[in-house]
Motif scaffolding. Structure first.
Motif, short mmCIF file in Angstrom:
data_model
loop_
_atom_site.label_atom_id
_atom_site.label_comp_id
_atom_site.label_asym_id
_atom_site.label_seq_id
_atom_site.Cartn_x
_atom_site.Cartn_y
_atom_site.Cartn_z
N UNK A 81 -8.73 5.73 9.73
CA UNK A 81 -9.26 5.13 8.50
C UNK A 81 -10.40 5.95 7.89
N UNK A 82 -11.15 6.67 8.72
CA UNK A 82 -12.28 7.43 8.18
C UNK A 82 -11.84 8.74 7.51
N UNK A 83 -10.63 9.23 7.80
CA UNK A 83 -10.16 10.47 7.19
C UNK A 83 -9.10 10.24 6.13
N UNK A 84 -8.79 9.00 5.84
CA UNK A 84 -7.73 8.69 4.88
C UNK A 84 -8.16 9.02 3.45
N UNK A 85 -7.19 9.47 2.64
CA UNK A 85 -7.40 9.64 1.20
C UNK A 85 -6.43 8.72 0.50
N UNK A 86 -6.86 7.88 -0.37
CA UNK A 86 -8.20 7.63 -0.89
C UNK A 86 -9.15 7.11 0.19
N UNK A 87 -10.42 7.31 -0.06
CA UNK A 87 -11.44 7.12 0.97
C UNK A 87 -11.68 5.66 1.33
N UNK A 141 -11.66 14.37 -11.70
CA UNK A 141 -10.40 14.42 -10.96
C UNK A 141 -10.64 14.26 -9.47
N UNK A 142 -11.67 14.94 -8.95
CA UNK A 142 -12.00 14.84 -7.52
C UNK A 142 -12.39 13.41 -7.16
N UNK A 143 -13.21 12.79 -8.02
CA UNK A 143 -13.65 11.42 -7.74
C UNK A 143 -12.46 10.46 -7.80
N UNK A 144 -11.59 10.64 -8.77
CA UNK A 144 -10.43 9.74 -8.91
C UNK A 144 -9.50 9.83 -7.70
N UNK A 145 -9.45 10.99 -7.04
CA UNK A 145 -8.61 11.13 -5.85
C UNK A 145 -9.16 10.32 -4.69
N UNK A 146 -10.46 10.03 -4.73
CA UNK A 146 -11.08 9.25 -3.66
C UNK A 146 -11.01 7.75 -3.92
N UNK A 147 -10.55 7.35 -5.11
CA UNK A 147 -10.49 5.94 -5.47
C UNK A 147 -9.12 5.35 -5.17
N UNK A 148 -9.13 4.09 -4.82
CA UNK A 148 -7.90 3.33 -4.70
C UNK A 148 -7.57 2.80 -6.09
N UNK A 149 -6.33 2.43 -6.33
CA UNK A 149 -5.92 1.92 -7.64
C UNK A 149 -5.21 0.58 -7.46
N UNK A 150 -5.57 -0.37 -8.33
CA UNK A 150 -4.94 -1.69 -8.30
C UNK A 150 -4.95 -2.27 -9.71
N UNK A 151 -4.01 -3.16 -9.97
CA UNK A 151 -3.91 -3.77 -11.29
C UNK A 151 -4.88 -4.90 -11.52
N UNK A 152 -5.33 -5.55 -10.43
CA UNK A 152 -6.25 -6.68 -10.58
C UNK A 152 -7.15 -6.76 -9.35
N UNK A 153 -8.12 -7.66 -9.42
CA UNK A 153 -9.04 -7.85 -8.30
C UNK A 153 -8.30 -8.37 -7.07
#
Length: 193
Positions: free
Chosen positions: A158-164, A85-97
């Protein structure tokens, strides 16, 4: 002549050939010996495969018994779920490349506009995914005119933004004091799908 008489005549002829032809006797004995040897080799191969399979099954059974004795598995499962869950909060999400690249580019340009930072050039590309991992790094390189204060606020944002967003490289070029330039490389990890 009946069928049984024909069989009797053929058997009599074969018996006569067998008695008179030593070469036929040797070849037949050799064929029987070779067939027995082939059967032995096949049976030995089957025995070895069965033994290896039994050993593998026994080892797996022993491992499962050892694992079943451990009492911490439910705790480990909870810890793993929390870490995921912690790792997923740091990830961005997109439908495609393509969507991942466009999302990062648009977000960086929006942050630069909000801070009144000029981006002269921006390049976004998709990095290689680590083996057996479902996330992909999207890397951006951008450069522009450096302004004191504006640059620092932008980098802080940009360095403190979540997702990272990971700042891989930053440089300020002081060669021309009248027109200072900056260059930045950043990486954002996207979960695609």
């Amino acid at each position: 002549m009946s069928l049984s008489d024909q069989w009797k005549a053929a058997l009599a002829q074969a018996n006569q050939e067998w008695q008179s032809n030593k070469r036929l006797q040797y070849i037949t004995v050799l064929s029987v010996i070779l067939f027995c040897l082939w059967c032995f080799v096949q049976l030995e191969s089957f025995r070895q495969k069965s033994e290896n399979s039994a050993r593998a099954a026994f080892t797996k059974l022993q491992d499962m018994r050892q694992t079943a004795k451990e009492k911490r598995w439910p705790e480990r499962a909870v810890e793993s779920a929390e870490a995921l869950t912690v790792v997923r909060q740091k990830l961005w999400h997109a439908g495609s490349e393509g969507e991942a690249q466009a999302t990062l580019r648009d977000w960086l340009e929006l942050q630069a506009r909000n801070e009144r930072l000029v981006i002269d050039r921006i390049t976004v590309e998709l990095g290689d995914s680590p083996q057996n991992v479902s996330v992909r790094p999207v890397q951006a390189e951008f450069q522009g005119v450096y302004e004191v204060g504006v640059w620092q606020r932008f980098m802080q944002r940009i360095s403190t933004h979540k997702p990272s967003i990971i700042v891989e490289y930053e440089e300020i070029n002081f060669n021309n004091p009248r027109k200072l330039k900056y260059k930045v490389n950043v990486t954002a990890w996207f979960e695609l799908g």
